[in-house]
Design a protein around this motif. Structure first.
Motif, short mmCIF file in Angstrom:
data_model
loop_
_atom_site.label_atom_id
_atom_site.label_comp_id
_atom_site.label_asym_id
_atom_site.label_seq_id
_atom_site.Cartn_x
_atom_site.Cartn_y
_atom_site.Cartn_z
N ARG A 1 0.85 -1.19 0.00
CA ARG A 1 0.00 0.00 0.00
C ARG A 1 0.88 1.24 0.00
N VAL A 2 0.43 2.27 -0.72
CA VAL A 2 1.12 3.55 -0.70
C VAL A 2 0.10 4.67 -0.59
N SER A 3 0.54 5.79 -0.02
CA SER A 3 -0.30 6.98 0.08
C SER A 3 0.61 8.20 0.07
N LEU A 4 0.07 9.34 -0.38
CA LEU A 4 0.89 10.54 -0.53
C LEU A 4 0.05 11.77 -0.19
N HIS A 5 0.60 12.63 0.68
CA HIS A 5 0.02 13.95 0.93
C HIS A 5 1.05 15.00 0.58
N VAL A 6 0.59 16.08 -0.09
CA VAL A 6 1.46 17.18 -0.48
C VAL A 6 0.75 18.50 -0.18
N ASP A 7 1.43 19.42 0.52
CA ASP A 7 0.90 20.78 0.65
C ASP A 7 0.73 21.37 -0.75
N SER A 8 -0.39 22.02 -0.99
CA SER A 8 -0.71 22.43 -2.35
C SER A 8 -0.19 23.81 -2.74
N LEU A 9 0.36 24.58 -1.78
CA LEU A 9 0.82 25.94 -2.07
C LEU A 9 2.18 26.18 -1.43
N VAL A 10 3.03 26.94 -2.11
CA VAL A 10 4.31 27.34 -1.53
C VAL A 10 4.75 28.65 -2.19
N TYR A 11 5.30 29.57 -1.39
CA TYR A 11 5.87 30.78 -1.95
C TYR A 11 7.18 30.48 -2.65
N THR A 12 7.44 31.17 -3.74
CA THR A 12 8.66 30.92 -4.51
C THR A 12 9.81 31.79 -3.99
N ASN A 13 10.10 31.65 -2.70
CA ASN A 13 11.18 32.44 -2.11
C ASN A 13 12.41 31.60 -1.79
N GLY A 14 12.37 30.28 -2.07
CA GLY A 14 13.51 29.42 -1.82
C GLY A 14 13.75 29.11 -0.36
N ARG A 15 12.83 29.54 0.52
CA ARG A 15 12.97 29.27 1.96
C ARG A 15 11.77 28.51 2.52
N GLN A 16 10.56 29.01 2.24
CA GLN A 16 9.37 28.29 2.70
C GLN A 16 9.32 26.91 2.04
N GLN A 17 8.75 25.94 2.76
CA GLN A 17 8.70 24.57 2.26
C GLN A 17 7.26 24.05 2.26
N ALA A 18 6.94 23.28 1.23
CA ALA A 18 5.70 22.52 1.20
C ALA A 18 5.97 21.15 1.82
N TYR A 19 5.10 20.75 2.71
CA TYR A 19 5.26 19.50 3.44
C TYR A 19 4.79 18.32 2.58
N LEU B 1 -3.24 27.56 2.94
CA LEU B 1 -3.47 26.12 3.13
C LEU B 1 -4.51 25.87 4.21
N GLY B 2 -5.26 24.81 4.03
CA GLY B 2 -6.15 24.34 5.08
C GLY B 2 -5.42 23.41 6.03
N ARG B 3 -6.18 22.72 6.85
CA ARG B 3 -5.58 21.77 7.79
C ARG B 3 -5.03 20.56 7.05
N ARG B 4 -3.90 20.10 7.51
CA ARG B 4 -3.33 18.89 6.94
C ARG B 4 -4.11 17.67 7.44
#
Length: 339
Positions: free
Chosen positions: A17-35, A99-102
């Motif tokens: 079994r596999v599953s994947l969650h990705v934060d859908s938004l990220v600022y393009t500043n090279g510092r903030q991260q999408a989980y 983003l909403g709640r993860r």
């Protein structure tokens, strides 16, 4: 999408079994991260098993639409694919405010692995649809665009049980840009002789962001260049009551001063508390600092007494960079303004 109960590829180790969650938004500043959170459930001879360390180390994030391409792991962002890079470590910036709640759903029996992706302006061309691959110690590779590869790299038929879907994408967002009018200075306290505008004082001003008359993001770091400046109200030789500045970045105990700024006979002030979410501008008033005479003015620019303005660079809680300039208001002793 969760993938479950795949067709057996052999009687040994396999992914169940596999599953994947990705934060859908990220600022393009090279510092903030999408989980990014992966769930991998493995079996050996149809019994649940945990991933070995080498199997965990084999995991790579890939471009779902171009699955032969890895998103390069780069903690400092030096290596990128179309403006994107992946990280194993969290940098501490807050997630995108849109983003909403993860999801907090927890599956039992398998392994959760956490990664992050960041983006620069080059990523604005298109969202990044993510998938991943994992290779077992038996050399079978599972890729979550729906394909399994044997020890020789031969792919089997597409199997939707392993397809986490093209919708696991991150959308790059242009960071906001704040104008000087959206920088604010607020007094936090005065320590000195007499009232706020006595001849000698040390005035703590907190620097914060306030766009559109609403609370803005807190500040993560701040840098001033030069570190401080000095200002006399007028050019009269008898004027010896200037003001000068220093600064502290959020969370710092120590104030940064410019060594070229004359400081008078009073000791430099210390911060009596730490301000974790605002920058600090320390404004000091003195009564015993004459203006340099023409004979005292050095010819080299980097040796001249800095009279302003000061260039300010802040990084906010989302990793976005904002800049402005701070100067003394001409004709006043102690008033500051942003440019």
């Amino acid at each position: 999408m969760n993938a479950q109960t795949p067709i057996a590829v052999d009687d040994g180790w396999r992914i169940a079994r596999v599953s994947l969650h990705v934060d859908s938004l990220v600022y393009t500043n090279g510092r903030q991260q999408a989980y990014v959170r992966l769930y991998i459930e493995a079996e050996s001879d149809f019994e649940p098993v945990k991933l070995t360390q080498s199997e965990k180390d084999s995991v790579r994030l890939i471009d779902y639409t171009n699955p032969e391409i890895d998103i390069p792991f780069s903690e400092d962002g030096d290596e990128r694919y179309r403006g994107w890079s992946a990280q194993r470590d969290f940098r501490g910036y807050e997630p995108h405010p849109g983003l909403g709640r993860r999801p907090d759903t927890t599956l039992a029996g398998g392994d959760y692995l956490e990664f992050y992706v960041d983006a620069t302006a080059d990523a604005l061309r298109a969202p990044l649809a993510l998938a991943f691959r994992v290779t077992g110690d038996n050399k079978w590779t599972y890729r979550t665009d729906g394909y399994v590869f044997d020890q020789n790299g031969q792919a089997g038929a597409y199997n939707n049980q392993y397809d986490t879907g093209a919708d696991k994408s991150v959308r790059p967002m242009t960071p906001p840009v704040y104008t000087p009018a959206e920088f604010r200075l607020g007094p936090a306290g005065t320590r000195g002789t007499g009232s706020l505008r006595a001849g000698i004082f040390n005035d703590v001003h907190l620097l914060f962001l306030q766009p559109n008359a609403s609370p803005g993001p807190t500040i993560r770091s701040m840098r001033c260049s030069p570190a401080g400046m000095i200002h006399w109200k007028d050019a009269l030789p008898s004027t010896e009551n200037p003001c000068f500045t220093g600064y502290a970045s959020p969370g710092e105990n120590d104030i940064h001063w410019d060594d070229r700024v004359p400081q008078g006979s009073q000791p430099l002030p210390l911060l009596d508390k730490v301000y974790p979410e605002q920058g600090v501008i320390m404004l000091c008033g003195r009564i015993d600092i004459p203006q340099p005479s023409d004979d005292d003015v050095p010819q080299a620019d980097d040796e001249r007494v800095p009279r302003g303005p000061v260039d300010i660079e802040v990084i906010d809680m989302y990793g976005n960079k904002h800049t402005c300039r701070l100067e003394f208001v001409t004709g006043t002793r102690d008033q500051l303004r942003f440019l």
